[in-house]
Design an enzyme around this catalytic site. Sequence first.
Site, mmCIF file in Angstrom:
data_model
loop_
_atom_site.group_PDB
_atom_site.id
_atom_site.type_symbol
_atom_site.label_atom_id
_atom_site.label_comp_id
_atom_site.label_asym_id
_atom_site.label_seq_id
_atom_site.Cartn_x
_atom_site.Cartn_y
_atom_site.Cartn_z
ATOM 1 C CG ASN A 13 0.220 -7.667 -0.112
ATOM 2 O OD1 ASN A 13 1.248 -7.331 0.523
ATOM 3 N ND2 ASN A 13 0.145 -7.882 -1.525
ATOM 4 C CB ILE A 93 -10.382 4.666 -4.339
ATOM 5 C CG1 ILE A 93 -9.949 3.293 -3.882
ATOM 6 C CG2 ILE A 93 -10.963 5.435 -3.056
ATOM 7 C CD1 ILE A 93 -10.935 2.253 -3.337
ATOM 8 C CG ASN A 107 -2.694 1.152 -3.419
ATOM 9 O OD1 ASN A 107 -3.255 -0.170 -3.426
ATOM 10 N ND2 ASN A 107 -2.163 1.502 -4.516
ATOM 11 C CG HIS A 109 2.066 0.275 -7.155
ATOM 12 N ND1 HIS A 109 0.657 -0.167 -8.038
ATOM 13 C CD2 HIS A 109 3.066 0.614 -8.081
ATOM 14 C CE1 HIS A 109 1.328 0.018 -9.425
ATOM 15 N NE2 HIS A 109 2.564 0.436 -9.241
HETATM 16 C C1 GAR Z 1 -0.028 -7.475 -5.376
HETATM 17 O O1 GAR Z 1 1.301 -7.608 -5.784
HETATM 18 C C2 GAR Z 1 -0.176 -5.935 -5.038
HETATM 19 O O2 GAR Z 1 0.961 -5.082 -4.808
HETATM 20 C C3 GAR Z 1 -0.831 -5.509 -6.410
HETATM 21 O O3 GAR Z 1 -1.746 -6.887 -6.756
HETATM 22 C C4 GAR Z 1 -1.073 -7.904 -5.953
HETATM 23 C C5 GAR Z 1 -2.274 -8.534 -5.283
HETATM 24 O O4 GAR Z 1 -1.693 -9.656 -4.829
HETATM 25 N N1 GAR Z 1 -1.419 -4.325 -6.418
HETATM 26 C C6 GAR Z 1 -1.643 -3.626 -7.611
HETATM 27 O O5 GAR Z 1 -0.998 -3.871 -8.367
HETATM 28 C C7 GAR Z 1 -2.324 -2.285 -7.321
HETATM 29 N N2 GAR Z 1 -1.927 -1.244 -8.349
HETATM 30 P P1 GAR Z 1 -2.433 -10.333 -3.373
HETATM 31 O O6 GAR Z 1 -3.923 -10.449 -3.825
HETATM 32 O O7 GAR Z 1 -1.779 -11.819 -3.293
HETATM 33 O O8 GAR Z 1 -2.159 -9.537 -2.216
#
Ligand code: GAR
Length: 196
Positions: A13, A93, A107, A109
């Site tokens: 991301n 947080i 954020n 999700h």
């Molecule tokens: C992503 O899928 C994000 O949406 C999730 O962790 C992953 C991180 O991937 N976040 C959560 O689950 C927050 N509750 P990345 O490090 O490749 O961006």
Amino acid sequence: MKIGILVSGGGTNLQAIIDSMEAGRITNASIEVVISNNRGAYALERAKKHNIPAECLSPADFSDREAFHQALIRRLQEYQVDLVVLAGYLVNISPAMVAAFPNRIINIHPSLIPSFCGKGYYGLKVHEAALARGVKVTGATVHFVDEGTDSGPIIMQKAVEIPDGISAEDLQLKVMQEAEWILLPAAIQKIADGLL
Ligand code: GAR
């Protein structure tokens, strides 16, 4: 708009945000710092490759949780960030952080909130839960962060269809490709444009 990005893992991301900036799809904004709670996070390497300051602030380096949260707030304030983006940040947080950046923490999700969110739902677990329940549509949500877990006001959502027989790992990638990597840069641009 000065942005601070908090990460814990691979940083795809974060990469989507960097790519959007370099392609001119995000304007009026710069990434001032990327901070990970995890020293080994590949997200830190991604930041360094683009000459973005990349740091680790781990709860393990502090005597207690309170000291960690205060140090994180101080660091973001030192970089004078206007917006804090949680891009796969798996640390809760603190209320002090929410108070320090009111309506200025967002954020991403990997589900359509209010499904498969809250305590214990993060990363692959979210997709495993969606598959276990047998839903046919999932997606991603960008929301403002308040004192709860995944409970703040929703900014944007995008739906993703779940094909029969897909694995949790493949679904995670599909949701990233079709929703997350599009939504998060789009939400940042909206905020940079003063629309939120
Ligand atoms: C992503 O899928 C994000 O949406 C999730 O962790 C992953 C991180 O991937 N976040 C959560 O689950 C927050 N509750 P990345 O490090 O490749 O961006």
